[in-house]
Design a protein around this motif. Structure first.
Motif, mmCIF file in Angstrom:
data_model
loop_
_atom_site.group_PDB
_atom_site.id
_atom_site.type_symbol
_atom_site.label_atom_id
_atom_site.label_comp_id
_atom_site.label_asym_id
_atom_site.label_seq_id
_atom_site.Cartn_x
_atom_site.Cartn_y
_atom_site.Cartn_z
ATOM 1 N N THR A 14 0.829 -1.198 0.000
ATOM 2 C CA THR A 14 0.000 0.000 0.000
ATOM 3 C C THR A 14 0.866 1.252 0.000
ATOM 4 O O THR A 14 2.021 1.235 0.454
ATOM 5 C CB THR A 14 -0.909 0.047 1.241
ATOM 6 O OG1 THR A 14 -0.105 0.217 2.407
ATOM 7 C CG2 THR A 14 -1.770 -1.203 1.360
ATOM 8 N N GLU A 15 0.302 2.313 -0.504
ATOM 9 C CA GLU A 15 1.003 3.595 -0.502
ATOM 10 C C GLU A 15 1.308 4.031 0.931
ATOM 11 O O GLU A 15 2.374 4.559 1.220
ATOM 12 C CB GLU A 15 0.167 4.656 -1.218
ATOM 13 C CG GLU A 15 0.867 5.996 -1.320
ATOM 14 C CD GLU A 15 0.042 7.026 -2.067
ATOM 15 O OE1 GLU A 15 0.655 7.999 -2.536
ATOM 16 O OE2 GLU A 15 -1.189 6.869 -2.187
ATOM 17 N N ASP A 17 1.968 2.091 3.507
ATOM 18 C CA ASP A 17 3.123 1.344 4.001
ATOM 19 C C ASP A 17 4.425 1.916 3.437
ATOM 20 O O ASP A 17 5.420 2.031 4.140
ATOM 21 C CB ASP A 17 3.023 -0.137 3.644
ATOM 22 C CG ASP A 17 2.119 -0.907 4.598
ATOM 23 O OD1 ASP A 17 1.550 -0.289 5.520
ATOM 24 O OD2 ASP A 17 1.993 -2.127 4.412
ATOM 25 N N ARG A 18 4.403 2.283 2.163
ATOM 26 C CA ARG A 18 5.616 2.864 1.560
ATOM 27 C C ARG A 18 5.966 4.196 2.214
ATOM 28 O O ARG A 18 7.125 4.486 2.465
ATOM 29 C CB ARG A 18 5.433 3.045 0.059
ATOM 30 C CG ARG A 18 5.450 1.747 -0.698
ATOM 31 C CD ARG A 18 5.883 1.937 -2.133
ATOM 32 N NE ARG A 18 5.591 0.770 -2.925
ATOM 33 C CZ ARG A 18 6.325 -0.327 -2.951
ATOM 34 N NH1 ARG A 18 7.401 -0.402 -2.210
ATOM 35 N NH2 ARG A 18 5.994 -1.348 -3.700
ATOM 36 N N ARG A 70 5.881 -7.970 6.233
ATOM 37 C CA ARG A 70 5.388 -6.638 5.852
ATOM 38 C C ARG A 70 6.537 -5.631 5.789
ATOM 39 O O ARG A 70 6.575 -4.786 4.899
ATOM 40 C CB ARG A 70 4.328 -6.186 6.852
ATOM 41 C CG ARG A 70 3.635 -4.897 6.467
ATOM 42 C CD ARG A 70 2.483 -4.606 7.402
ATOM 43 N NE ARG A 70 1.810 -3.373 7.086
ATOM 44 C CZ ARG A 70 0.838 -2.862 7.821
ATOM 45 N NH1 ARG A 70 0.424 -3.499 8.907
ATOM 46 N NH2 ARG A 70 0.274 -1.728 7.473
#
Length: 128
Positions: A14-15, A17-18, A70
């Motif tokens: 996901t954005e 998480d980045r 993750r």
């Protein structure tokens, strides 16, 4: 004879998480005096940049409570690399200076993570 093209293993991340991984990476870059670009290189990095990246991965693991898989995916790496990073960082915490830096970075990252989200695109009076 059929020809197969081998694609690298990629997991959708996901954005959010980045963005959170980038926050940990840039905090570690600042704290350890290593350019973030050196930490992001895909080819073999210098030991100092590698250790700073490992510290960032550990920081994400403990600050966000992310499982190792993750963490690896958010940093564009695999779970085994994240595991190695976290084991190394945990061992390094026996050194007082490193432990003090990591405690500060954890507190900083948690504090930033707890701030309310702000949508800068909808603010009145914002330049267009």
């Amino acid at each position: 004879m059929e020809s197969y093209r081998i694609e690298p293993y990629r997991v959708p991340v996901t954005e959010g998480d980045r963005i959170r991984a980038d926050a940990a990476l840039h905090l570690a870059a600042y704290a350890f005096g290593v350019p973030a670009a050196d930490m992001l290189r895909r080819e073999r990095t210098r030991p100092r940049a590698c250790r700073a990246r490992w510290s960032a991965m550990y920081l994400a693991h403990v600050s966000y409570g992310w499982p190792l898989e993750r963490v690896g995916h958010a940093f564009g790496l695999n779970r085994a690399t994240a595991s190695t990073a976290c084991r190394w960082a945990e061992d390094e915490r026996d050194q007082d200076k490193y432990d003090t830096v990591m405690e500060g970075l954890e507190a900083c990252l948690r504090a930033v993570s707890e701030l309310p989200a702000v949508d800068l695109g909808l603010t009145s009076g914002a330049p267009r």
